[in-house]
Design a protein around this motif. Structure first.
Motif, PDB file in Angstrom:
ATOM      1  N   THR A 109     -14.165  13.920   4.750  1.00 41.77           N
ATOM      2  CA  THR A 109     -14.151  14.784   3.562  1.00 41.77           C
ATOM      3  C   THR A 109     -14.485  13.965   2.320  1.00 41.77           C
ATOM      4  O   THR A 109     -15.302  14.367   1.495  1.00 41.77           O
ATOM      5  CB  THR A 109     -12.765  15.426   3.367  1.00 41.77           C
ATOM      6  N   TYR A 110     -13.847  12.794   2.235  1.00 39.28           N
ATOM      7  CA  TYR A 110     -14.063  11.924   1.086  1.00 39.28           C
ATOM      8  C   TYR A 110     -15.532  11.537   0.968  1.00 39.28           C
ATOM      9  O   TYR A 110     -16.136  11.662  -0.100  1.00 39.28           O
ATOM     10  CB  TYR A 110     -13.195  10.675   1.206  1.00 39.28           C
TER      11      TYR A 110
ATOM     12  N   GLU B 207       0.826  -1.216   0.000  1.00 38.07           N
ATOM     13  CA  GLU B 207       0.000   0.000   0.000  1.00 38.07           C
ATOM     14  C   GLU B 207       0.857   1.262   0.000  1.00 38.07           C
ATOM     15  O   GLU B 207       0.400   2.332  -0.396  1.00 38.07           O
ATOM     16  CB  GLU B 207      -0.918   0.006   1.234  1.00 38.07           C
TER      17      GLU B 207
ATOM     18  N   ILE C 238       0.747  13.838   5.071  1.00 32.66           N
ATOM     19  CA  ILE C 238       0.786  12.376   5.132  1.00 32.66           C
ATOM     20  C   ILE C 238       1.165  11.843   3.751  1.00 32.66           C
ATOM     21  O   ILE C 238       0.338  11.838   2.838  1.00 32.66           O
ATOM     22  CB  ILE C 238      -0.576  11.804   5.566  1.00 32.66           C
ATOM     23  N   VAL C 239       2.402  11.424   3.616  1.00 33.78           N
ATOM     24  CA  VAL C 239       2.863  10.931   2.314  1.00 33.78           C
ATOM     25  C   VAL C 239       2.150   9.614   1.981  1.00 33.78           C
ATOM     26  O   VAL C 239       1.576   9.465   0.915  1.00 33.78           O
ATOM     27  CB  VAL C 239       4.390  10.746   2.310  1.00 33.78           C
TER      28      VAL C 239
ATOM     29  N   ILE D 236     -10.404  13.114   9.289  1.00 34.21           N
ATOM     30  CA  ILE D 236     -10.842  14.281   8.500  1.00 34.21           C
ATOM     31  C   ILE D 236     -10.842  13.942   7.015  1.00 34.21           C
ATOM     32  O   ILE D 236     -11.759  14.296   6.272  1.00 34.21           O
ATOM     33  CB  ILE D 236      -9.944  15.501   8.773  1.00 34.21           C
ATOM     34  N   LEU D 237      -9.809  13.210   6.600  1.00 31.18           N
ATOM     35  CA  LEU D 237      -9.726  12.789   5.202  1.00 31.18           C
ATOM     36  C   LEU D 237     -10.902  11.889   4.860  1.00 31.18           C
ATOM     37  O   LEU D 237     -11.551  12.051   3.823  1.00 31.18           O
ATOM     38  CB  LEU D 237      -8.413  12.046   4.970  1.00 31.18           C
TER      39      LEU D 237
ATOM     40  N   LYS E  67       1.701   3.364  -3.392  1.00 31.76           N
ATOM     41  CA  LYS E  67       0.613   3.880  -4.229  1.00 31.76           C
ATOM     42  C   LYS E  67       0.425   5.386  -4.085  1.00 31.76           C
ATOM     43  O   LYS E  67      -0.521   5.938  -4.611  1.00 31.76           O
ATOM     44  CB  LYS E  67      -0.696   3.182  -3.848  1.00 31.76           C
TER      45      LYS E  67
ATOM     46  N   GLU F 251      -0.691   8.241   2.436  1.00 31.75           N
ATOM     47  CA  GLU F 251      -2.087   8.504   2.778  1.00 31.75           C
ATOM     48  C   GLU F 251      -2.889   7.207   2.667  1.00 31.75           C
ATOM     49  O   GLU F 251      -2.757   6.507   1.667  1.00 31.75           O
ATOM     50  CB  GLU F 251      -2.563   9.525   1.753  1.00 31.75           C
ATOM     51  N   PRO F 252      -3.730   6.890   3.644  1.00 33.56           N
ATOM     52  CA  PRO F 252      -4.580   5.702   3.463  1.00 33.56           C
ATOM     53  C   PRO F 252      -5.622   5.977   2.379  1.00 33.56           C
ATOM     54  O   PRO F 252      -5.908   7.138   2.082  1.00 33.56           O
ATOM     55  CB  PRO F 252      -5.242   5.541   4.828  1.00 33.56           C
ATOM     56  N   ALA F 253      -6.176   4.914   1.784  1.00 35.71           N
ATOM     57  CA  ALA F 253      -7.260   5.100   0.811  1.00 35.71           C
ATOM     58  C   ALA F 253      -8.354   5.901   1.519  1.00 35.71           C
ATOM     59  O   ALA F 253      -8.807   5.498   2.588  1.00 35.71           O
ATOM     60  CB  ALA F 253      -7.790   3.754   0.347  1.00 35.71           C
ATOM     61  N   PRO F 254      -8.758   7.064   0.955  1.00 35.86           N
ATOM     62  CA  PRO F 254      -9.559   8.013   1.735  1.00 35.86           C
ATOM     63  C   PRO F 254     -10.895   7.486   2.240  1.00 35.86           C
ATOM     64  O   PRO F 254     -11.395   7.962   3.246  1.00 35.86           O
ATOM     65  CB  PRO F 254      -9.760   9.189   0.780  1.00 35.86           C
TER      66      PRO F 254
ATOM     67  N   PHE G 263      -7.020   8.809   9.924  1.00 37.98           N
ATOM     68  CA  PHE G 263      -7.043  10.156   9.337  1.00 37.98           C
ATOM     69  C   PHE G 263      -8.510  10.539   9.131  1.00 37.98           C
ATOM     70  O   PHE G 263      -8.965  10.706   7.998  1.00 37.98           O
ATOM     71  CB  PHE G 263      -6.291  10.127   8.000  1.00 37.98           C
TER      72      PHE G 263
ATOM     73  N   VAL H  42       4.129   7.250  -7.294  1.00 39.94           N
ATOM     74  CA  VAL H  42       3.508   7.046  -8.600  1.00 39.94           C
ATOM     75  C   VAL H  42       3.803   8.215  -9.548  1.00 39.94           C
ATOM     76  O   VAL H  42       4.086   8.017 -10.722  1.00 39.94           O
ATOM     77  CB  VAL H  42       1.985   6.847  -8.440  1.00 39.94           C
TER      78      VAL H  42
END
Lengths: 233, 276
Positions: free
Chosen positions: A191-192, A112, A170-171, A187-188, A115, A173-176, A185, A120
């Motif tokens: 938001t998503y 993970e 956050i480099v 807030i992410l 990605k 980043e988990p799948a939002p 995370f 990428v």
């Protein structure tokens, strides 16, 4: 008269001693000011790279200026399993004792983590940020990846002038929309889902709305045309 | 009293604003999508047209700033359109784009009309979906601008906000852009081109006027109000000249084809990109 001259002599002598003291002692170390308090620490000069190495021995037990999502604090925040992971996050060699480590690539265990946009889009390799072997844990106090100096040692390689706050981006980043994002995370995550519901909701409303408008107008037009035809005869 | 054959619907400034928005929006779509889809064959192709990954970003950023200038000018223009002697009446009046209770009522009537259960609601100057169209852009633009500026100046942003706000900004910028693009290229294009009363193209936004029979059909309350206020004569407008019609048909269709091209390729290649 005599009394005054003795007082004057004492005053002059004291003044000379004071001046001599000031001249002979080394100047006050102004550099110490910036670590005078936990809050002020690094604030003025955090944009520099490698500046603190000279006097930094061990990071103090301070709360970081900027909270990083997913890093929990407190006494009983960790389950036994989480504690094991946390232990690993403080090692000089984070991969110590992993079986057949040399035969593996980073992505064997961290698929993970390959990605993100840095990997990428900017085509960075893991080593360009995490360094060569042994890779220290992020929380190991001498690690370049330790949040207290990551901005200077890692981020600033490309992002010149990077600050501690900047480095809390956050480099990996988990799948939002994932459960991991909800935990790590939030807030992410919210938001998503807010934007997804907005997108799906808008289209789910307006596509049928437009389609029904078109359909209705088509029938109306047909009827009007037929009426016109009837009038003509 | 005889009705004029055509009545004015959009001023020259309105129409220029729309053309400005069309051009900048399509350019932002193309440069933005070319970067979003850079890992796909199609994305690379579009991106090469704009000079590569970095150059396309420069175009995207400058176009964004031009858009923001347009947005600021438009907001100033909006303020001049309010009658400041009676601001409440002016803001919530029938010429305003601010939604009101009538819109909710007309929405219900419209739903009944869809299924043949009632007559067509008597819309005033702006129907509720037209108001939605307008406000969707009006809130979308500043959102894209703020998040865009955050991503343009990440170091400065992280002085005022924590660095992880850039994760949020990137997500919001992408999500709002996708929302805007899908809405415009599906809903707006359908309303403007494909529905029977507009087919092959709703010319009002380019010619600036609509034929009276069209106004009576869809915006009967507006015509009635103009008549009562005695403004109908002055709202009369001449038909657009043939060369001008040819021009805006070509322009409109070029934009339509371009938008549909972006949308279809975007959908086809959407499975090949990951958003994190």
């Amino acid at each position: 008269m005599a009394k005054t001259s003795i007082l004057l002599k004492i005053f002059v002598m004291l003044a000379l001693v004071a001046a001599g003291t000031v001249l002979l002692l080394p100047p006050a170390a102004s550099a110490q000011e910036e670590v005078a308090s936990a809050i002020r620490r690094y604030k003025d000069r955090e944009a520099s790279t490698g500046y603190y190495e000279e006097y930094e021995v061990r990071p103090r037990r301070i709360k970081p200026l900027v909270g990083v999502p997913g890093v929990e604090e407190g006494i009983f925040n960790y389950s036994p399993t989480a504690a094991k992971v946390r232990n690993r996050s403080h090692l000089a060699d984070s991969h110590m004792g992993i079986a057949f480590y040399k035969e593996k690539t980073c992505q064997t265990c961290h698929p993970e983590q390959a990605k993100d946009i840095h990997t990428v889009r900017a085509n960075l390799t893991c080593r360009q940020c995490h360094g060569g072997e042994p890779i220290a844990s992020n929380q190991y106090f001498k690690s370049p990846m330790n949040p207290i100096r990551k901005h200077a040692y890692v981020c600033a390689k490309c992002h010149e002038g990077s600050s501690a706050s900047f480095a809390s981006y956050i480099v990996h980043e988990p799948a939002p929309g994932s459960a991991a994002a909800r935990k790590g995370f939030p807030i992410l995550y919210f938001t998503y889902w807010f934007m997804t519901v907005l997108l799906v909701g808008t289209l789910a409303f307006f596509i049928p709305h437009s389609f029904l408008t078109g359909l209705r107008e088509l029938f109306n037009k047909k009827r009007t045309t037929n009426d016109d035809a009837a009038d003509a005869h | 009293m005889t009705l004029p054959t055509r009545i004015k619907r959009f001023s020259v400034l309105d129409r220029l604003s729309h053309i400005f928005l069309m051009l900048t929006f399509l350019l932002q779509t193309a440069t933005g999508f070319s970067r979003l889809y850079i890992t796909t064959v199609w994305g690379k192709k579009v991106n090469t047209f704009f000079g590569g990954y970095d150059t396309s970003l420069v175009i995207h950023e400058w176009t964004g700033m031009v858009m923001m200038a347009g947005f600021a000018l438009h907001t100033i223009y909006l303020l001049t359109r309010i009658d400041w002697r009676t601001p409440v009446k002016s803001i919530f009046g029938p010429d305003s784009l601010v939604p009101n209770l009538t819109d909710a009522k007309q929405f219900g009537q419209r739903i009944r009309w869809f299924f043949g259960l009632g007559p067509l609601p008597k819309f005033n100057r702006w129907a509720y979906w037209e108001k939605f169209d307008y406000w969707a852009v009006y809130w979308g633009l500043p959102l894209l601008a703020v998040t865009g500026f955050m991503l343009m100046f990440p170091l400065s942003t992280s002085r005022f906000l924590p660095g992880w706000s850039l994760n949020i900004a990137a997500l919001l910028h992408r999500a709002e852009a996708i929302l805007a693009v899908t809405y415009i290229f599906i809903v707006h294009f359908f309303i403007g081109h494909l529905r029977p009363s507009s087919f092959p193209m709703n010319e009002a936004m380019f010619s600036g006027s609509i034929p009276m029979h069209e106004a009576l059909e869809e915006k009967s309350a507006w015509v009635q109000r103009l008549q009562e206020e005695g403004k109908l004569e002055s709202a009369s407008s001449a038909a657009p000249s043939l060369w001008y019609r040819r021009l805006y048909f070509m322009f409109g269709y070029a934009a339509l084809i371009f938008g549909v091209y972006m949308l279809i390729n975007g959908i086809i290649y959407s499975r090949q990109i990951s958003l994190h």
